[in-house]
Design a protein around this motif. Structure first.
Motif, PDB file in Angstrom:
ATOM      1  N   ASP A  84       0.814  -1.214   0.000  1.00 33.46           N
ATOM      2  CA  ASP A  84       0.000   0.000   0.000  1.00 33.46           C
ATOM      3  C   ASP A  84       0.851   1.270   0.000  1.00 33.46           C
ATOM      4  OD1 ASP A  84       0.933  -0.665   2.483  1.00 33.46           O
ATOM      5  OD2 ASP A  84      -0.942  -0.345   3.558  1.00 33.46           O
ATOM      6  N   ALA A  85       2.060   1.156  -0.477  1.00 34.73           N
ATOM      7  CA  ALA A  85       2.937   2.334  -0.547  1.00 34.73           C
ATOM      8  C   ALA A  85       2.672   3.098  -1.836  1.00 34.73           C
ATOM      9  CB  ALA A  85       4.402   1.909  -0.467  1.00 34.73           C
ATOM     10  N   GLY A  86       3.126   4.328  -1.886  1.00 38.62           N
ATOM     11  CA  GLY A  86       2.959   5.144  -3.074  1.00 38.62           C
ATOM     12  C   GLY A  86       4.088   4.909  -4.060  1.00 38.62           C
ATOM     13  N   SER A  87       4.257   5.849  -4.961  1.00 41.90           N
ATOM     14  CA  SER A  87       5.303   5.763  -5.970  1.00 41.90           C
ATOM     15  C   SER A  87       6.013   7.105  -6.064  1.00 41.90           C
ATOM     16  CB  SER A  87       4.715   5.380  -7.335  1.00 41.90           C
ATOM     17  OG  SER A  87       3.792   6.369  -7.759  1.00 41.90           O
ATOM     18  N   VAL A  88       7.143   7.107  -6.745  1.00 45.30           N
ATOM     19  CA  VAL A  88       7.907   8.334  -6.965  1.00 45.30           C
ATOM     20  C   VAL A  88       8.266   8.416  -8.442  1.00 45.30           C
ATOM     21  CG1 VAL A  88       8.839   8.664  -4.655  1.00 45.30           C
ATOM     22  CG2 VAL A  88       9.977   7.093  -6.239  1.00 45.30           C
ATOM     23  N   GLU A  89       8.501   9.632  -8.904  1.00 46.68           N
ATOM     24  CA  GLU A  89       8.790   9.869 -10.312  1.00 46.68           C
ATOM     25  C   GLU A  89      10.251  10.269 -10.494  1.00 46.68           C
ATOM     26  OE1 GLU A  89       6.108  12.993 -11.322  1.00 46.68           O
ATOM     27  OE2 GLU A  89       4.401  11.641 -11.638  1.00 46.68           O
ATOM     28  N   LEU A  90      10.730  10.044 -11.685  1.00 48.32           N
ATOM     29  CA  LEU A  90      12.039  10.515 -12.098  1.00 48.32           C
ATOM     30  C   LEU A  90      11.854  11.249 -13.419  1.00 48.32           C
ATOM     31  CD1 LEU A  90      14.979  10.237 -10.984  1.00 48.32           C
ATOM     32  CD2 LEU A  90      15.321   8.478 -12.716  1.00 48.32           C
ATOM     33  N   ALA A  91      12.492  12.401 -13.562  1.00 50.33           N
ATOM     34  CA  ALA A  91      12.279  13.226 -14.750  1.00 50.33           C
ATOM     35  C   ALA A  91      13.594  13.728 -15.309  1.00 50.33           C
ATOM     36  CB  ALA A  91      11.375  14.412 -14.413  1.00 50.33           C
ATOM     37  N   LEU A  92      13.571  13.980 -16.594  1.00 52.96           N
ATOM     38  CA  LEU A  92      14.671  14.647 -17.285  1.00 52.96           C
ATOM     39  C   LEU A  92      14.402  16.144 -17.242  1.00 52.96           C
ATOM     40  CD1 LEU A  92      17.224  14.171 -19.086  1.00 52.96           C
ATOM     41  CD2 LEU A  92      15.669  14.253 -21.047  1.00 52.96           C
ATOM     42  N   ALA A  93      15.410  16.938 -16.899  1.00 52.57           N
ATOM     43  CA  ALA A  93      15.229  18.387 -16.740  1.00 52.57           C
ATOM     44  C   ALA A  93      16.259  19.154 -17.547  1.00 52.57           C
ATOM     45  CB  ALA A  93      15.334  18.770 -15.259  1.00 52.57           C
ATOM     46  N   TRP A  94      15.850  20.322 -18.032  1.00 53.37           N
ATOM     47  CA  TRP A  94      16.737  21.187 -18.809  1.00 53.37           C
ATOM     48  C   TRP A  94      16.255  22.628 -18.669  1.00 53.37           C
ATOM     49  CZ3 TRP A  94      13.099  17.881 -20.646  1.00 53.37           C
ATOM     50  CH2 TRP A  94      12.045  18.438 -21.386  1.00 53.37           C
ATOM     51  N   ARG A  95      17.122  23.579 -19.025  1.00 55.75           N
ATOM     52  CA  ARG A  95      16.749  24.987 -18.963  1.00 55.75           C
ATOM     53  C   ARG A  95      15.706  25.301 -20.028  1.00 55.75           C
ATOM     54  NH1 ARG A  95      22.027  25.193 -19.193  1.00 55.75           N
ATOM     55  NH2 ARG A  95      21.997  26.152 -21.257  1.00 55.75           N
ATOM     56  N   THR A  96      14.711  26.064 -19.668  1.00 58.72           N
ATOM     57  CA  THR A  96      13.663  26.440 -20.617  1.00 58.72           C
ATOM     58  C   THR A  96      14.236  27.204 -21.805  1.00 58.72           C
ATOM     59  OG1 THR A  96      12.070  26.559 -18.801  1.00 58.72           O
ATOM     60  CG2 THR A  96      11.476  27.674 -20.846  1.00 58.72           C
ATOM     61  N   ASP A  97      15.244  28.031 -21.565  1.00 61.43           N
ATOM     62  CA  ASP A  97      15.778  28.890 -22.629  1.00 61.43           C
ATOM     63  C   ASP A  97      16.991  28.296 -23.329  1.00 61.43           C
ATOM     64  OD1 ASP A  97      17.592  29.047 -20.593  1.00 61.43           O
ATOM     65  OD2 ASP A  97      17.734  31.240 -20.581  1.00 61.43           O
ATOM     66  N   GLN A  98      17.302  27.033 -23.080  1.00 61.92           N
ATOM     67  CA  GLN A  98      18.493  26.466 -23.717  1.00 61.92           C
ATOM     68  C   GLN A  98      18.245  26.287 -25.214  1.00 61.92           C
ATOM     69  OE1 GLN A  98      19.759  23.453 -25.116  1.00 61.92           O
ATOM     70  NE2 GLN A  98      17.735  22.593 -25.431  1.00 61.92           N
ATOM     71  N   ASP A  99      19.292  26.521 -26.016  1.00 60.16           N
ATOM     72  CA  ASP A  99      19.159  26.417 -27.471  1.00 60.16           C
ATOM     73  C   ASP A  99      20.299  25.601 -28.078  1.00 60.16           C
ATOM     74  OD1 ASP A  99      21.219  28.157 -27.034  1.00 60.16           O
ATOM     75  OD2 ASP A  99      20.457  29.768 -28.311  1.00 60.16           O
ATOM     76  N   ASN A 100      20.816  24.651 -27.294  1.00 57.46           N
ATOM     77  CA  ASN A 100      21.905  23.797 -27.759  1.00 57.46           C
ATOM     78  C   ASN A 100      21.318  22.556 -28.423  1.00 57.46           C
ATOM     79  OD1 ASN A 100      24.059  22.036 -28.077  1.00 57.46           O
ATOM     80  ND2 ASN A 100      24.983  22.531 -26.108  1.00 57.46           N
ATOM     81  N   PRO A 101      21.539  22.365 -29.721  1.00 56.88           N
ATOM     82  CA  PRO A 101      20.959  21.202 -30.401  1.00 56.88           C
ATOM     83  C   PRO A 101      21.476  19.877 -29.859  1.00 56.88           C
ATOM     84  CG  PRO A 101      22.517  22.329 -31.840  1.00 56.88           C
ATOM     85  CD  PRO A 101      22.304  23.214 -30.659  1.00 56.88           C
ATOM     86  N   VAL A 102      22.686  19.862 -29.266  1.00 55.04           N
ATOM     87  CA  VAL A 102      23.205  18.617 -28.693  1.00 55.04           C
ATOM     88  C   VAL A 102      22.401  18.241 -27.454  1.00 55.04           C
ATOM     89  CG1 VAL A 102      25.274  17.415 -27.911  1.00 55.04           C
ATOM     90  CG2 VAL A 102      25.484  19.269 -29.558  1.00 55.04           C
ATOM     91  N   VAL A 103      22.021  19.229 -26.658  1.00 50.34           N
ATOM     92  CA  VAL A 103      21.164  18.966 -25.496  1.00 50.34           C
ATOM     93  C   VAL A 103      19.834  18.377 -25.958  1.00 50.34           C
ATOM     94  CG1 VAL A 103      19.895  20.027 -23.580  1.00 50.34           C
ATOM     95  CG2 VAL A 103      22.243  20.745 -24.076  1.00 50.34           C
ATOM     96  N   ASP A 104      19.274  18.952 -27.008  1.00 49.54           N
ATOM     97  CA  ASP A 104      18.006  18.431 -27.540  1.00 49.54           C
ATOM     98  C   ASP A 104      18.163  16.980 -27.990  1.00 49.54           C
ATOM     99  OD1 ASP A 104      16.808  20.895 -27.126  1.00 49.54           O
ATOM    100  OD2 ASP A 104      17.205  21.597 -29.165  1.00 49.54           O
ATOM    101  N   ALA A 105      19.251  16.698 -28.698  1.00 44.92           N
ATOM    102  CA  ALA A 105      19.454  15.356 -29.231  1.00 44.92           C
ATOM    103  C   ALA A 105      19.637  14.334 -28.116  1.00 44.92           C
ATOM    104  CB  ALA A 105      20.661  15.346 -30.171  1.00 44.92           C
ATOM    105  N   VAL A 106      20.448  14.667 -27.109  1.00 50.96           N
ATOM    106  CA  VAL A 106      20.661  13.742 -25.995  1.00 50.96           C
ATOM    107  C   VAL A 106      19.374  13.573 -25.194  1.00 50.96           C
ATOM    108  CG1 VAL A 106      21.907  13.388 -23.829  1.00 50.96           C
ATOM    109  CG2 VAL A 106      23.129  14.205 -25.844  1.00 50.96           C
ATOM    110  N   GLY A 107      18.648  14.669 -24.991  1.00 48.72           N
ATOM    111  CA  GLY A 107      17.370  14.573 -24.294  1.00 48.72           C
ATOM    112  C   GLY A 107      16.395  13.653 -25.007  1.00 48.72           C
ATOM    113  N   ASP A 108      16.356  13.745 -26.326  1.00 51.04           N
ATOM    114  CA  ASP A 108      15.474  12.866 -27.099  1.00 51.04           C
ATOM    115  C   ASP A 108      15.885  11.409 -26.962  1.00 51.04           C
ATOM    116  OD1 ASP A 108      13.967  14.995 -27.940  1.00 51.04           O
ATOM    117  OD2 ASP A 108      14.948  15.175 -29.903  1.00 51.04           O
TER     118      ASP A 108
END
Length: 311
Positions: A261-285
């Motif tokens: 009867d325990a709950g659960s926890v989440e894990l998320a990928l996070a990045w800066r809202t204003d980031q514009d590095n295409p490598v960050v986008d590619a790795v995130g994908d």
């Protein structure tokens, strides 16, 4: 000296024939001859010995041929590198991870990035709590974070990559160690080992789980990190309610049991809202794709490492 002239010279030097070089370069032969004369005038040297029967390199031309090959090779490498970076295919990404995600999630992340983006290097910062990762993202010291929501502060976007149940960790000689399944209510009189940070998402999940069962957990010890927390539990200093991914880090003297009867926890990928590095986008994908199939159910593939983290 123009790169165009250097490429023209290299083509003539390789063929020792103005006509063939002009064909390779897709330029008119008179224009090519004129460009070579301009280059010789600029350098104030003779690069080719020309006769009606043949064209050959002078000693100065032989030297320039070797240097031109090196220079043009570096230029081509630079152009290729710039294009790979612009396409998100090359570069360095600084990745922060929370808790034991370095043991449970990082293997799949590193494997997928190596496979999909072989020219991208990962620089890892581990055991970072969510607030520290958010600060690191805003300070530009990390590019991506693997953290426990919610984020702290503004300017951070997230994408859920994993959901996992909470489980019980006890010492091997604990009274509940032999029980295949345990209820949260069974922990009412137990002493707990918890993280010493007020920002721990796992602590918050533990408190919510116990509150739903009608009691407040009694803290016996506060641990600065996952390794210490598990060591204290294995030593019999208390029990801990942690994410199921704790199973990815086995420890002698430690037993993990399901909490029905325990709950659960989440894990998320996070990045800066204003980031514009295409490598960050590619790795995130790539990271999102690596875990996306499991997010909706919290299930994990049976042929891979049990995923999750515990801080």
């Amino acid at each position: 000296m123009e790169l165009r002239h250097l490429r023209y010279f290299a083509a003539v030097a390789d063929t020792c024939h103005f006509g063939q070089a002009a064909q390779q370069l897709h330029v008119a032969q008179p224009a090519l001859s004129y460009a070579i004369r301009q280059l010789e005038a600029e350098l104030d040297v003779t690069l080719f010995t020309r006769t009606t029967r043949q064209v050959s390199l002078t000693p100065a031309g032989e030297y320039l041929q070797a240097e031109a090959a090196r220079i043009l090779g570096r230029v081509d490498d630079a152009v290729d590198g710039v294009r790979r970076i612009a396409a998100g295919r090359s570069g360095v990404i600084r990745l922060g991870l929370t808790g034991i995600a370095a043991f449970s999630h990082l293997p799949r992340i590193a494997r997928m990035v190596k496979r999909e983006l072989p020219d991208v290097d990962l620089e890892i910062s581990s055991d970072m709590l969510t607030p520290a990762q958010c600060d690191g993202l805003r300070a530009l010291s990390i590019d991506l974070g693997v953290l426990r929501p919610p984020v702290v502060g503004d300017g951070i976007d997230t994408r859920l990559i994993d959901v996992e149940p909470m489980v019980l960790a006890v010492s091997v000689d604990h009274r509940l160690a032999m029980e295949p399944v345990v209820s949260v209510g069974d922990l009412r009189n137990e002493m707990f080992v918890m993280y010493d940070s007020r920002d721990s998402a796992v602590n918050d999940a533990t408190l919510r789980t116990c509150h739903r069962a009608g009691f407040v957990p009694q803290r016996a010890h506060r641990a600065p990190g996952t390794a210490v927390l598990l060591a204290l539990v294995a030593a019999g200093m208390g029990v801990a309610v942690v994410p199921a991914s704790i199973r990815s880090l086995p420890l002698e003297g430690l037993v993990v049991r399901d909490l029905v009867d325990a709950g659960s926890v989440e894990l998320a990928l996070a990045w800066r809202t204003d980031q514009d590095n295409p490598v960050v986008d590619a790795v995130g994908d790539v990271i999102a794709a690596a875990f996306g199939a499991d997010v909706t159910t919290g299930a994990h593939p049976t042929n891979d490492v049990y995923l999750g983290e515990s801080r």
